[in-house]
Design an enzyme around this catalytic site. Structure first.
Site, PDB file in Angstrom:
ATOM      1  N   MET A 147     -13.777  -1.613   1.590  1.00  0.00           N
ATOM      2  CA  MET A 147     -14.411  -0.511   0.843  1.00  0.00           C
ATOM      3  C   MET A 147     -15.890  -0.364   1.227  1.00  0.00           C
ATOM      4  SD  MET A 147     -12.727  -1.194  -2.907  1.00  0.00           S
ATOM      5  CE  MET A 147     -12.924  -2.958  -2.967  1.00  0.00           C
ATOM      6  N   THR A 197      -2.537  -9.063   2.768  1.00  0.00           N
ATOM      7  CA  THR A 197      -3.763  -8.331   2.461  1.00  0.00           C
ATOM      8  C   THR A 197      -4.351  -7.659   3.702  1.00  0.00           C
ATOM      9  OG1 THR A 197      -5.990  -8.469   1.557  1.00  0.00           O
ATOM     10  CG2 THR A 197      -5.195 -10.435   2.688  1.00  0.00           C
ATOM     11  N   LYS A 220      -2.689   9.920  -8.880  1.00  0.00           N
ATOM     12  CA  LYS A 220      -2.883  11.319  -9.260  1.00  0.00           C
ATOM     13  C   LYS A 220      -2.477  11.569 -10.696  1.00  0.00           C
ATOM     14  CE  LYS A 220      -1.505  13.274  -4.935  1.00  0.00           C
ATOM     15  NZ  LYS A 220      -0.152  13.500  -4.485  1.00  0.00           N
ATOM     16  N   ASP A 231      -2.571  -7.044  -1.115  1.00  0.00           N
ATOM     17  CA  ASP A 231      -2.247  -8.088  -2.087  1.00  0.00           C
ATOM     18  C   ASP A 231      -2.795  -7.666  -3.453  1.00  0.00           C
ATOM     19  OD1 ASP A 231      -1.566 -11.242  -2.398  1.00  0.00           O
ATOM     20  OD2 ASP A 231      -3.263 -10.656  -3.660  1.00  0.00           O
ATOM     21  N   ASP A 241       0.419   2.883  -5.970  1.00  0.00           N
ATOM     22  CA  ASP A 241      -0.974   3.124  -5.601  1.00  0.00           C
ATOM     23  C   ASP A 241      -1.076   4.075  -4.424  1.00  0.00           C
ATOM     24  OD1 ASP A 241      -2.556   1.832  -7.330  1.00  0.00           O
ATOM     25  OD2 ASP A 241      -2.955   0.079  -6.070  1.00  0.00           O
ATOM     26  N   GLY A 250      -1.328  -1.644  -2.873  1.00  0.00           N
ATOM     27  CA  GLY A 250      -1.611  -1.837  -1.450  1.00  0.00           C
ATOM     28  C   GLY A 250      -2.077  -3.260  -1.191  1.00  0.00           C
TER      29      GLY A 250
HETATM   30  N1  SAH Z   1      -5.531  -5.084  -2.439  1.00  0.00           N
HETATM   31  C1  SAH Z   1      -5.860  -4.511  -1.164  1.00  0.00           C
HETATM   32  C2  SAH Z   1      -7.304  -4.075  -1.074  1.00  0.00           C
HETATM   33  C3  SAH Z   1      -7.653  -2.978  -2.052  1.00  0.00           C
HETATM   34  S1  SAH Z   1      -9.285  -2.396  -1.859  1.00  0.00           S
HETATM   35  C4  SAH Z   1      -5.505  -5.509  -0.060  1.00  0.00           C
HETATM   36  O1  SAH Z   1      -5.278  -6.692  -0.315  1.00  0.00           O
HETATM   37  O2  SAH Z   1      -5.427  -5.083   1.106  1.00  0.00           O
HETATM   38  C5  SAH Z   1      -9.038  -1.039  -0.789  1.00  0.00           C
HETATM   39  C6  SAH Z   1      -9.610  -1.329   0.583  1.00  0.00           C
HETATM   40  O3  SAH Z   1      -8.706  -2.089   1.350  1.00  0.00           O
HETATM   41  C7  SAH Z   1      -9.883  -0.115   1.427  1.00  0.00           C
HETATM   42  O4  SAH Z   1     -11.087   0.526   1.093  1.00  0.00           O
HETATM   43  C8  SAH Z   1      -9.959  -0.722   2.797  1.00  0.00           C
HETATM   44  O5  SAH Z   1     -11.185  -1.394   2.972  1.00  0.00           O
HETATM   45  C9  SAH Z   1      -8.856  -1.763   2.715  1.00  0.00           C
HETATM   46  N2  SAH Z   1      -7.560  -1.275   3.226  1.00  0.00           N
HETATM   47  C10 SAH Z   1      -6.393  -1.255   2.557  1.00  0.00           C
HETATM   48  N3  SAH Z   1      -5.404  -0.789   3.345  1.00  0.00           N
HETATM   49  C11 SAH Z   1      -5.955  -0.527   4.536  1.00  0.00           C
HETATM   50  C12 SAH Z   1      -5.455  -0.013   5.777  1.00  0.00           C
HETATM   51  N4  SAH Z   1      -4.159   0.282   5.936  1.00  0.00           N
HETATM   52  N5  SAH Z   1      -6.306   0.135   6.805  1.00  0.00           N
HETATM   53  C13 SAH Z   1      -7.602  -0.176   6.671  1.00  0.00           C
HETATM   54  N6  SAH Z   1      -8.136  -0.649   5.524  1.00  0.00           N
HETATM   55  C14 SAH Z   1      -7.322  -0.837   4.474  1.00  0.00           C
END
Ligand code: SAH
Length: 444
Positions: free
Chosen positions: A349, A295, A234, A267, A212, A265
């Site tokens: 998000m 997460t 991509k 969880d 991702d 990214g």
């Molecule tokens: N599954 C992921 C979330 C996916 S949705 C999890 O559990 O973290 C994607 C959103 O996660 C982004 O828009 C942002 O709000 C948040 N996010 C993910 N990584 C981040 C980071 N390193 N710094 C800040 N926000 C992050």
């Protein structure tokens, strides 16, 4: 008899499954040994006048047996192995002497003379490493860690590779049909150190990694050259690979016998579509497992010192997606209920719609001065954070030009928002000593 000078020992692994092991003593040394013995399935009996809290807990849950009292002759009856871990050397000497008479192997926890000793042990991917370095436990642990790291690099010795080999004895890249599998792995947010041990293990075994956008790129950089990396963010003609195409790629590689890791990214089950991918694999008859991740909903606020719960402040947190505005007909979030819910609100998000969300929450009764914060690019060298009362949060974020990915926190605990020190790697990233956030402060 001095174990470090008179004998190199005879390395041996014991199957302790269901066999009685007596541990005399219940202090910190005993706790560590009991953990290892339990992992090996031993029937552990602890003899001690007083129990440490953790051993008392294990006993209460029926996971170990205990005889509370001083060590006495007869305590070793029925044992296969003895560990003398009492705080008094005289007790350990007595236990060792009794063991000797009974021809029982005895380990001493206090470094005194004994006929057996426990090496530094580590396990990964079906490999067990055990190292003894005389009395130098730290050296033994360091050598063990180096061996484990080396073992992880020997890909063909690991279980998944064997599975592939069993399907036709082929080498990497020309795997047999029908023996592959998919692991949906949470990579954590930002820093490569935030993947779990199990997640890293899956990566080390992977033939194909479908990655991702939000995963730490260093996780990919560390993969061996022959691992096929597919960037799911991509594809020609579009900004992101469509979910059906991702599913199809996972299934195709698994059907061709490869160990596929779908690296996501944070969880996989938090706004990650992880379950959709699991279902697609199951429908195609592909074995699939999920490795949870750290997460961003919890870890990114923490990167700026913000706990999502705090005793006396908040008894819970609600994680909500802000990818559509409250006014949008596609929104299914009850913002009004959240405004009155009394929990910390964690928005993912939500950068684009933060102004409308704040207005909706305030209209529903949430105090306009509620501490709030936004942390962008959490756990990366680019991390930036702003803190502001809710009514000013959107403006503060705009002024600081905070962009996605970012996590927004609304609630009392957001008042803990503080800058991180310059460290960019996990062991280095520490918080500056307590400095409560003044409203509107930009911590970039
Ligand atoms: N599954 C992921 C979330 C996916 S949705 C999890 O559990 O973290 C994607 C959103 O996660 C982004 O828009 C942002 O709000 C948040 N996010 C993910 N990584 C981040 C980071 N390193 N710094 C800040 N926000 C992050």
């Amino acid at each position: 008899m001095d174990i470090s000078s008179t004998s190199q020992g005879y390395p041996l692994s014991l199957c302790l499954d269901g066999r009685r092991v007596v541990v005399v003593g219940a202090g910190a040394v005993a706790v560590r040994h009991v953990a290892g013995l339990r992992a090996a399935g031993a029937d552990v009996l602890v003899i001690a006048p007083r129990l440490s809290a953790s051993l008392a807990d294990l006993a209460a849950r029926g996971l170990i047996k205990v005889r509370q009292g001083n060590y006495r002759a007869g305590d070793l009856d029925g044992a296969w192995l003895v560990l003398a871990c009492a705080s008094q050397a005289a007790v350990n000497s007595a236990v060792t002497a009794d063991s000797e008479k009974l021809r029982l192997w005895c380990v001493r926890g206090d470094g005194g003379e004994a006929p057996a000793w426990v090496p530094a042990v580590g396990r990964a991917g079906g490999v067990t490493v055990a190292v003894s370095a005389g009395r130098d436990g730290r050296r033994a642990a360091a050598v063990r860690d180096a061996c484990l790291a080396a073992a992880a690099g020997i890909r063909d010795g690991l279980p998944l590779r064997k599975d592939v080999a069993a399907g036709g004895g082929r080498s990497h890249g020309e795997a047999a049909r029908g023996t592959g599998r998919v692991s949906i792995v949470g990579g954590g947010p930002g820093d490569p150190g935030l993947i779990t041990v199990a997640g890293l293990e899956r990566l080390r075994q992977a033939d194909v990694v479908v990655a991702d956008r939000l995963i730490a790129s260093e996780l990919l950089a560390r993969l061996p050259d022959d691992v096929h990396v597919i960037d799911a963010a991509k594809v020609p003609g579009g900004p992101a690979m469509r979910q059906e195409d991702i599913n199809a790629v996972l299934i195709q590689h698994a059907l061709e016998g490869r160990a596929v890791v779908r690296l996501k990214g944070g969880d996989p089950y938090v706004f990650g579509r992880g379950r959709e991918e699991v279902d697609a694999c199951l429908a195609a008859g592909i074995p699939v497992d999920t490795v949870p991740g750290v997460t961003s909903a919890v870890a990114v606020p923490a990167a700026a010192g913000i706990p999502v719960t705090h005793r006396g402040m908040t008894q819970g947190f609600s994680v909500v997606s802000g990818h559509v505005s409250p006014a949008d007909p596609r929104s299914t979030v009850n913002w009004r209920a959240l405004a009155r819910g009394g929990t910390t609100l964690v928005l993912l998000m939500a950068v684009e719609h933060v102004a409308e969300i704040a207005a909706e929450l305030i209209a529903a009764g949430l105090t306009a001065g509620t501490p709030s914060a936004c942390v962008a690019d959490g756990w990366t060298p680019q991390q930036r954070a702003v803190a502001a009362p809710l009514r000013e949060l959107a403006r503060a974020m705009r002024t600081a030009k905070l962009r996605n990915p970012a996590v927004i926190v609304i609630g009392e605990t957001a008042g803990y928002c503080s800058p991180a020190t310059a460290g960019t790697r996990l062991p280095l990233r520490a918080l500056v000593p307590a400095r409560p956030a003044p409203p509107g402060k930009d911590f970039s």
